[in-house]
Design a protein around this motif. Sequence first.
Motif, PDB file in Angstrom:
ATOM      1  N   ARG A  57       0.868  -1.169   0.024  1.00 39.96           N
ATOM      2  CA  ARG A  57       0.106   0.000  -0.102  1.00 39.96           C
ATOM      3  C   ARG A  57       0.825   1.251  -0.054  1.00 39.96           C
ATOM      4  O   ARG A  57       0.524   2.159  -0.545  1.00 39.96           O
ATOM      5  N   ASN A  60       2.211   2.256  -3.060  1.00 38.17           N
ATOM      6  CA  ASN A  60       1.004   2.340  -4.113  1.00 38.17           C
ATOM      7  C   ASN A  60       0.943   1.648  -5.221  1.00 38.17           C
ATOM      8  O   ASN A  60       0.790   1.693  -6.369  1.00 38.17           O
ATOM      9  N   VAL A  63      -4.583  -0.966  -3.660  1.00 36.69           N
ATOM     10  CA  VAL A  63      -5.466  -0.105  -2.937  1.00 36.69           C
ATOM     11  C   VAL A  63      -6.570  -1.056  -2.236  1.00 36.69           C
ATOM     12  O   VAL A  63      -6.720  -2.155  -2.658  1.00 36.69           O
ATOM     13  N   THR A  76      -3.252  -0.994  -8.149  1.00 37.46           N
ATOM     14  CA  THR A  76      -3.324   0.060  -8.746  1.00 37.46           C
ATOM     15  C   THR A  76      -3.481   0.424  -9.925  1.00 37.46           C
ATOM     16  O   THR A  76      -3.997   1.153 -10.799  1.00 37.46           O
ATOM     17  N   SER A  77      -2.677  -0.635 -10.814  1.00 36.10           N
ATOM     18  CA  SER A  77      -2.638  -0.634 -12.282  1.00 36.10           C
ATOM     19  C   SER A  77      -2.387  -1.850 -13.050  1.00 36.10           C
ATOM     20  O   SER A  77      -1.745  -2.861 -12.151  1.00 36.10           O
TER      21      SER A  77
END
Length: 120
Positions: A57, A60, A63, A76-77
């Motif tokens: 987290r 990043n 999430v 996140t991606s």
Amino acid sequence: MTAPLYQLKAEFFKTLGHPVRIRVLELLSEREYAVAEMLPEVGIEPAHLSQQLAVLRRANLVVTRREGSTVYYSLTSPEVAELLIVARRILTGVLSGQAELLADLRAAAPEEKPPGTALS
């Protein structure tokens, strides 16, 4: 002054440098997971999984989403999943090359005698 890009990349790869984190990212590459669903898949104590999720987290890479008392994690991606696929391809090539080298070494080696026997 901002850190040089190579230093940021090194920190990024350090984040990926733990087997549990890689396993979690692999799972999340498939779909969103609740923490309780991940536990049997990674085979560690809940507190340890929580620590590893916190690292992801902070970086990043994942999430969270809360639904009642359940916390769900997702990437996140989609590029994180792509990175894992590329890493697998690289490792496959490296290990394939090592297997070929091992086969060549075995083929070129003279017949070995068991330890403790005299050579003739």
